[in-house]
Design a protein around this motif. Structure first.
Motif, PDB file in Angstrom:
ATOM      1  N   PRO A  64       0.793  -1.226   0.000  1.00  0.00           N
ATOM      2  CA  PRO A  64       0.000   0.000   0.000  1.00  0.00           C
ATOM      3  C   PRO A  64       0.827   1.279   0.000  1.00  0.00           C
ATOM      4  O   PRO A  64       0.335   2.333  -0.401  1.00  0.00           O
ATOM      5  N   TYR A  65       2.069   1.211   0.482  1.00  0.00           N
ATOM      6  CA  TYR A  65       2.907   2.408   0.586  1.00  0.00           C
ATOM      7  C   TYR A  65       4.342   2.104   0.169  1.00  0.00           C
ATOM      8  O   TYR A  65       4.822   0.981   0.313  1.00  0.00           O
ATOM      9  N   GLY A  66       5.023   3.147  -0.319  1.00  0.00           N
ATOM     10  CA  GLY A  66       6.471   3.132  -0.391  1.00  0.00           C
ATOM     11  C   GLY A  66       6.992   3.880   0.828  1.00  0.00           C
ATOM     12  O   GLY A  66       6.263   4.639   1.457  1.00  0.00           O
ATOM     13  N   MET A  67       8.257   3.669   1.170  1.00  0.00           N
ATOM     14  CA  MET A  67       8.830   4.344   2.341  1.00  0.00           C
ATOM     15  C   MET A  67      10.044   5.154   1.921  1.00  0.00           C
ATOM     16  O   MET A  67      11.049   4.600   1.472  1.00  0.00           O
ATOM     17  N   ALA A  68       9.954   6.465   2.059  1.00  0.00           N
ATOM     18  CA  ALA A  68      11.081   7.341   1.754  1.00  0.00           C
ATOM     19  C   ALA A  68      12.050   7.356   2.927  1.00  0.00           C
ATOM     20  O   ALA A  68      11.643   7.248   4.090  1.00  0.00           O
ATOM     21  N   VAL A  69      13.338   7.471   2.627  1.00  0.00           N
ATOM     22  CA  VAL A  69      14.357   7.584   3.673  1.00  0.00           C
ATOM     23  C   VAL A  69      14.474   9.053   4.056  1.00  0.00           C
ATOM     24  O   VAL A  69      14.829   9.896   3.229  1.00  0.00           O
ATOM     25  N   LEU A  70      14.173   9.368   5.302  1.00  0.00           N
ATOM     26  CA  LEU A  70      14.170  10.747   5.779  1.00  0.00           C
ATOM     27  C   LEU A  70      15.267  10.941   6.822  1.00  0.00           C
ATOM     28  O   LEU A  70      15.765   9.970   7.409  1.00  0.00           O
ATOM     29  N   PRO A  71      15.668  12.189   7.070  1.00  0.00           N
ATOM     30  CA  PRO A  71      16.672  12.457   8.113  1.00  0.00           C
ATOM     31  C   PRO A  71      16.242  11.866   9.449  1.00  0.00           C
ATOM     32  O   PRO A  71      15.068  11.906   9.813  1.00  0.00           O
ATOM     33  N   GLY A  72      17.213  11.292  10.148  1.00  0.00           N
ATOM     34  CA  GLY A  72      16.915  10.678  11.437  1.00  0.00           C
ATOM     35  C   GLY A  72      16.789   9.171  11.375  1.00  0.00           C
ATOM     36  O   GLY A  72      16.864   8.492  12.400  1.00  0.00           O
ATOM     37  N   MET A  73      16.604   8.637  10.167  1.00  0.00           N
ATOM     38  CA  MET A  73      16.527   7.188  10.022  1.00  0.00           C
ATOM     39  C   MET A  73      17.942   6.626   9.974  1.00  0.00           C
ATOM     40  O   MET A  73      18.824   7.216   9.349  1.00  0.00           O
ATOM     41  N   PRO A  74      18.196   5.506  10.649  1.00  0.00           N
ATOM     42  CA  PRO A  74      19.563   4.959  10.688  1.00  0.00           C
ATOM     43  C   PRO A  74      20.045   4.590   9.297  1.00  0.00           C
ATOM     44  O   PRO A  74      19.295   4.052   8.493  1.00  0.00           O
ATOM     45  N   ILE A  75      21.322   4.898   9.013  1.00  0.00           N
ATOM     46  CA  ILE A  75      21.854   4.634   7.680  1.00  0.00           C
ATOM     47  C   ILE A  75      22.494   3.252   7.586  1.00  0.00           C
ATOM     48  O   ILE A  75      22.851   2.809   6.498  1.00  0.00           O
ATOM     49  N   ALA A  76      22.668   2.580   8.714  1.00  0.00           N
ATOM     50  CA  ALA A  76      23.297   1.252   8.692  1.00  0.00           C
ATOM     51  C   ALA A  76      22.423   0.267   9.447  1.00  0.00           C
ATOM     52  O   ALA A  76      21.627   0.642  10.310  1.00  0.00           O
ATOM     53  N   ASN A  77      22.562  -1.004   9.096  1.00  0.00           N
ATOM     54  CA  ASN A  77      21.870  -2.035   9.854  1.00  0.00           C
ATOM     55  C   ASN A  77      22.321  -2.012  11.308  1.00  0.00           C
ATOM     56  O   ASN A  77      23.476  -1.702  11.618  1.00  0.00           O
ATOM     57  N   ILE A  78      21.420  -2.354  12.192  1.00  0.00           N
ATOM     58  CA  ILE A  78      21.723  -2.382  13.615  1.00  0.00           C
ATOM     59  C   ILE A  78      22.357  -3.730  13.964  1.00  0.00           C
ATOM     60  O   ILE A  78      21.868  -4.781  13.550  1.00  0.00           O
ATOM     61  N   LEU A  79      23.464  -3.693  14.684  1.00  0.00           N
ATOM     62  CA  LEU A  79      24.119  -4.946  15.072  1.00  0.00           C
ATOM     63  C   LEU A  79      23.207  -5.775  15.956  1.00  0.00           C
ATOM     64  O   LEU A  79      22.481  -5.230  16.799  1.00  0.00           O
ATOM     65  N   PRO A  80      23.218  -7.092  15.804  1.00  0.00           N
ATOM     66  CA  PRO A  80      22.355  -7.949  16.625  1.00  0.00           C
ATOM     67  C   PRO A  80      22.636  -7.773  18.120  1.00  0.00           C
ATOM     68  O   PRO A  80      23.800  -7.871  18.543  1.00  0.00           O
ATOM     69  N   PRO A  81      21.613  -7.513  18.922  1.00  0.00           N
ATOM     70  CA  PRO A  81      21.835  -7.386  20.367  1.00  0.00           C
ATOM     71  C   PRO A  81      22.459  -8.639  20.982  1.00  0.00           C
ATOM     72  O   PRO A  81      23.161  -8.551  21.987  1.00  0.00           O
ATOM     73  N   MET A 101       9.507  -0.317   9.341  1.00  0.00           N
ATOM     74  CA  MET A 101      10.583   0.123  10.233  1.00  0.00           C
ATOM     75  C   MET A 101      11.438  -1.046  10.691  1.00  0.00           C
ATOM     76  O   MET A 101      12.667  -0.974  10.700  1.00  0.00           O
ATOM     77  N   SER A 102      10.797  -2.123  11.105  1.00  0.00           N
ATOM     78  CA  SER A 102      11.553  -3.260  11.640  1.00  0.00           C
ATOM     79  C   SER A 102      12.426  -3.908  10.568  1.00  0.00           C
ATOM     80  O   SER A 102      13.589  -4.229  10.810  1.00  0.00           O
ATOM     81  N   LEU A 103      11.878  -4.071   9.365  1.00  0.00           N
ATOM     82  CA  LEU A 103      12.675  -4.655   8.289  1.00  0.00           C
ATOM     83  C   LEU A 103      13.813  -3.726   7.890  1.00  0.00           C
ATOM     84  O   LEU A 103      14.929  -4.173   7.618  1.00  0.00           O
ATOM     85  N   TYR A 104      13.553  -2.419   7.860  1.00  0.00           N
ATOM     86  CA  TYR A 104      14.588  -1.446   7.524  1.00  0.00           C
ATOM     87  C   TYR A 104      15.724  -1.486   8.556  1.00  0.00           C
ATOM     88  O   TYR A 104      16.894  -1.319   8.210  1.00  0.00           O
ATOM     89  N   ALA A 105      15.368  -1.709   9.812  1.00  0.00           N
ATOM     90  CA  ALA A 105      16.376  -1.790  10.874  1.00  0.00           C
ATOM     91  C   ALA A 105      17.110  -3.121  10.865  1.00  0.00           C
ATOM     92  O   ALA A 105      18.045  -3.317  11.647  1.00  0.00           O
ATOM     93  N   GLY A 106      16.698  -4.042   9.989  1.00  0.00           N
ATOM     94  CA  GLY A 106      17.355  -5.337   9.908  1.00  0.00           C
ATOM     95  C   GLY A 106      16.867  -6.322  10.955  1.00  0.00           C
ATOM     96  O   GLY A 106      17.591  -7.248  11.327  1.00  0.00           O
ATOM     97  N   VAL A 107      15.644  -6.141  11.431  1.00  0.00           N
ATOM     98  CA  VAL A 107      15.087  -7.014  12.464  1.00  0.00           C
ATOM     99  C   VAL A 107      14.089  -7.979  11.823  1.00  0.00           C
ATOM    100  O   VAL A 107      13.036  -7.550  11.339  1.00  0.00           O
ATOM    101  N   PRO A 108      14.382  -9.285  11.788  1.00  0.00           N
ATOM    102  CA  PRO A 108      13.422 -10.248  11.257  1.00  0.00           C
ATOM    103  C   PRO A 108      12.080 -10.127  11.977  1.00  0.00           C
ATOM    104  O   PRO A 108      12.037 -10.058  13.206  1.00  0.00           O
ATOM    105  N   THR A 109      11.000 -10.071  11.209  1.00  0.00           N
ATOM    106  CA  THR A 109       9.676  -9.837  11.760  1.00  0.00           C
ATOM    107  C   THR A 109       8.778 -11.011  11.393  1.00  0.00           C
ATOM    108  O   THR A 109       8.518 -11.254  10.207  1.00  0.00           O
TER     109      THR A 109
END
Length: 836
Positions: A117-134, A229-237
């Motif tokens: 239903p939507y595309g997602m634009a990358v806006l300022p404030g969004m992380p530019i790199a994948n988050i390392l696994p906790p 958001m979760s997929l963009y952050a590299g978090v399997p959902t």
């Protein structure tokens, strides 16, 4: 047929909020030749609302209108389609009054699109790199849920209990809105251990909360922006059976069928499998963003093409294939000529689907390239170049154009075959203008520098460049007595570019009592260009001009010494030298090997990079040795390092910010050795190439095949905070045999020590020369063993590393590397000697 389709978008969220990245693509990106966009605001405006208003053709604030009045306002706008693009159905009652010919919700449109239903634009404030696994920090996997436990169904709680039972070491992070321990009661009552549960007080999902989660369990009503958001952050959902159907279809279509659970049992199985297989989990997390970037979710131009095609079909209805083909061809050419490549792609793709033609295929190919779909560009170029029947239909000009497109794309989408495509481009270009041949040959030489070949072979390949000019007639300029020597600087980088940090002293620190400066800019024009121009006696912006036209301009200016600063890089103007427009011609700085032209008289270097007698025979030019080949001035007002990041992080971060083309398999294997020896260390790779999802995925696959732990790898694309990102790096690892010049200086300025390897070849010694000038030559090694030893030694000596971070900038400032006055005295003394 009506000229334009009038589409209205209604929402209460045209403001700051989680839906913002999902809504911006509808405004301002639309094809204004075919669509008129009207926005209807039903919520509370804020400072961001103005951006939506400015990007729309018309704007209506109906937030204070009743449903009937709002419907009347919309009705007067005579819309073809009205779409509710909120997720909460704000227009439901307005729709009941039929204010437009066609009223649809975003979910209705998703069904008609057959996708998202939507595309997602990358806006300022969004992380530019994948988050390392906790789990790298904690040792155990953390599951996350972003719904209130008391609102969870019995089946969801039971599923969660099953997961935690089979992964007893796991933690459960529960997002709650209030700091109330009783919020966990439904989970405790089900027998889930209190020690497993971590309550996190927060107002819904955000980037910080996602950084604490290894796997997200999609219980409750998972909203679109939460999935994105979760997929963009590299978090399997892992979706639950109650998640929207389109989400299930989307994940299944992208190869994540096991994440789109048809039952709670399969959801539990998927979660357990991920938690138990940490290598698999790390791999999924490392590649997830790049996989998402390949889809229309993050390619908003592709999303808008699909979206507008669906809108058009709803309004215009079905046409005969002949009518449609004519319509698409006309509009593809019209948009292409206007350089509106997003809709040009839509119409050319549809035209090609009806009937294949070279014209529409080429428009489609170029439009794919301009829309940064590089692998698709390479695929269509291969279709026309590798199919003998199609290739035979091309004119020589068309053949070159296709070869050019493939060569331009290959460096990003197919690095391994770049050389083959460049050579193909050279062969195809023989009957065409000189500039096409010299540009292709130069790009081939540039790519060849990344290969570990000896000096003689590299020299011979560069000498082949001379043969391209066998039929030209050089000019015959004479030395002239102007009172002052006229120095001309020829470069594509007299603008915002990495080389601007090195070319500025030639203009700003010139001795104007003795010299007159002229600038010949063969690249783009920007505010930096205007600044440099202000220091020059004469200036010419010459982008797109032929080598002969530039040479004539130089000759008319009666330049005494012409200095070329780009070598065999793109748009450099090196071919101008073949016409000999100035009596003395010098190259250097921007390139790492001989020009191969006998008309180039001198080459600028220094005694570290080219000790006396070591490489002279591999240059067609005479070498001019300075104390330091480079004089560096960084971007102003950059923060200083407060010390080694590892002291706070608890682990060492190695950084490679060099161009991806410089990274060889041999260096990746060396870096693997270093990471194996330094436990828990990570590697941050940053390059423009990683902004291309195909390249990111190929890179990860390449690293994994070489045995690297990609769960400890972070890939970042280009970003405005490139220099600031060095503050997160402990040690920079250089490439070989093509090391960093500007990247080495940048790292050092930000306090980061650089470990490099060097050989005898000029092009392998840039970083060694820079380190030697700063007083850090001990960080350079002649062999792989020394390289590894130096990197590991630094990683194991935190106090030394910390001290270097705090002191390297000062060491640079006191060196010749940053002494512009001293540097220019040396340079201008050479000008006087050679310009007599």
């Amino acid at each position: 047929m009506k000229d334009k389709i009038r589409v209205g978008y209604i929402s209460d969220e045209f403001c700051q909020g989680p839906m913002l990245p999902l809504l911006v693509s509808f405004f301002g990106m639309h094809d204004s030749d075919e669509f008129e966009v009207i926005g209807y605001m039903t919520g509370t405006a804020d400072m961001l609302t103005e951006g939506f208003r400015e990007a729309s053709d018309e704007w209506r604030d109906i937030s204070k209108c009743g449903d009937e009045t709002a419907a009347d306002v919309i009705r007067r706008d005579a819309l073809d389609i009205l779409v509710d693009i909120s997720e909460n159905g704000v227009a439901e009652k307005i729709f009941e009054r039929r204010p437009a010919q066609c009223c649809l919700s975003i979910s209705d449109m998703a069904e008609k699109l057959g996708g998202i239903p939507y595309g997602m634009a990358v806006l300022p404030g969004m992380p530019i790199a994948n988050i390392l696994p906790p789990f790298r920090r904690r040792g155990s996997v953390t599951f996350g849920i972003f719904c209130t436990p008391k609102n969870m169904t019995r089946e969801e709680v039971s599923c969660l209990k099953t997961i935690l039972k089979h992964v007893p070491s796991a933690k459960l992070r529960v997002s709650v809105s209030v700091p109330d321990a009783s919020m966990a009661e439904p989970l405790l009552s089900a027998g889930i251990s209190a020690g497993t549960i971590e309550l996190a007080v927060e107002d819904g999902m955000n980037w910080e909360s996602l950084s604490a989660v290894d796997v997200l369990l999609g219980f409750g009503e998972l909203r679109t922006w939460e999935l994105y958001m979760s997929l963009y952050a590299g978090v399997p959902t892992l979706l639950s059976p109650s998640s929207p159907l389109w989400m299930h279809h989307f994940l299944a279509d992208k190869g994540f069928e096991k994440w789109a659970a048809a039952s709670f049992e399969t959801q539990a199985e998927a979660a357990i499998r991920l938690a138990r297989g940490k290598e698999m989990l790390a791999k999924e997390r490392a590649s997830l963003r790049a996989k998402l970037q390949k889809t229309a979710v993050m390619d908003v131009r592709r999303f808008m093409n699909e979206w507008e095609a669906a809108l058009e079909k709803l309004v215009r209805g079905d046409e005969s294939s002949e009518e449609r083909l004519a319509f698409c061809r006309k509009n593809a050419k019209k948009r292409f000529e206007k350089e509106n490549f997003r809709p040009a792609l839509r119409f050319s793709e549809e035209a090609c689907a009806i009937e294949k033609s070279e014209e529409m295929a080429y428009i489609r190919g170029v439009s794919l390239w301009k829309n940064e779909r590089l692998q698709d560009t390479l695929d269509i170029a291969a279709e026309w170049l590798d199919d003998a029947k199609l290739r035979d239909t091309l004119t020589k000009e068309q053949l070159y154009a296709w070869c050019d497109l493939r060569a331009l794309t290959a460096g990003h989408a197919d690095h391994e075959n770049t050389e083959k495509y460049l050579l193909e481009r050279i062969d195809a270009s023989k009957p065409l203008p000189l500039e096409t041949q010299t540009g292709a040959y130069g790009q081939w030489l540039l790519s060849f520098n990344a290969k570990d070949v000896d000096e003689r072979e590299l020299f011979q390949k560069h000498c082949g460049y001379q043969k391209l000019f066998e039929r030209i007639t050089p000019l015959k300029p004479k030395n002239r007595n102007h009172g002052k020597l006229r120095i001309g600087y020829l470069s594509p980088n007299l603008n915002h570019h990495v080389m601007e940090y090195f070319v500025w002293p030639f203009f700003e620190c010139c001795d104007r009592e003795k010299f007159e400066i002229y600038g010949y800019n063969t690249g783009k024009i920007d505010d930096r260009t205007e600044k440099l121009k202000s220091f020059a006696k004469g200036w010419h912006n010459l982008e797109g001009k032929t080598a002969w036209e530039i040479a004539e301009t130089v000759c008319r200016d009666e330049i005494d010494v012409l200095v070329e600063l780009g070598g065999h890089t793109s748009k450099s103007g090196l071919a101008v030298f073949a016409y000999k427009p100035a009596p003395v011609q010098i190259s250097g700085l921007g390139y790492m090997a001989t020009t191969g032209l006998t008309e180039t008289d001198y080459f600028i270097t220094d005694g570290f990079i080219d000790p006396l007698g070591m490489n002279d025979e591999y240059f067609t030019e005479k070498l001019l040795r300075l104390t330091s080949q480079f004089c560096y001035r960084p971007r102003p007002n950059l923060p200083e390092s407060k010390g080694a990041p590892c002291k706070a992080n608890g682990y060492v971060t190695f950084g490679v910010f060099n161009n991806y083309l410089k990274i060889t398999d041999e260096m990746l294997c060396v870096w693997k050795k270093i990471m194996d020896i330094v436990p828990n260390s990570i590697m941050l790779f940053k390059s423009e190439s990683y902004s291309v999802p195909e390249m990111a995925l190929k890179s990860l696959d390449r690293m994994e095949k070489l045995g690297m732990d990609i769960g400890r790898i972070i890939l970042e694309g280009a970003s405005p905070d490139y220099m600031e990102r060095y503050l997160n790096v402990d040690i920079a690892l250089d490439t070989y045999p093509y090391p960093g010049g500007a990247t080495t200086c940048d790292a050092l300025w930000m306090g980061v020590p650089v470990v490099t390897k060097y050989g005898t070849r000029h092009s392998s010694r840039f970083a060694y020369g820079i380190l030697s000038e700063v007083g850090l030559s001990e960080l350079a090694s002649k062999d792989e063993e020394g390289y590894v030893e130096r990197a590991v030694g630094l990683a194991n000596d935190v106090e030394l590393l910390d001290a270097l971070h705090k002191n390297i900038r000062g060491m640079m400032q006191s060196s010749k590397l940053m002494n512009a006055k001293s540097y220019m005295k040396e340079v201008e003394k050479l000008y006087e000697e050679v310009g007599k």
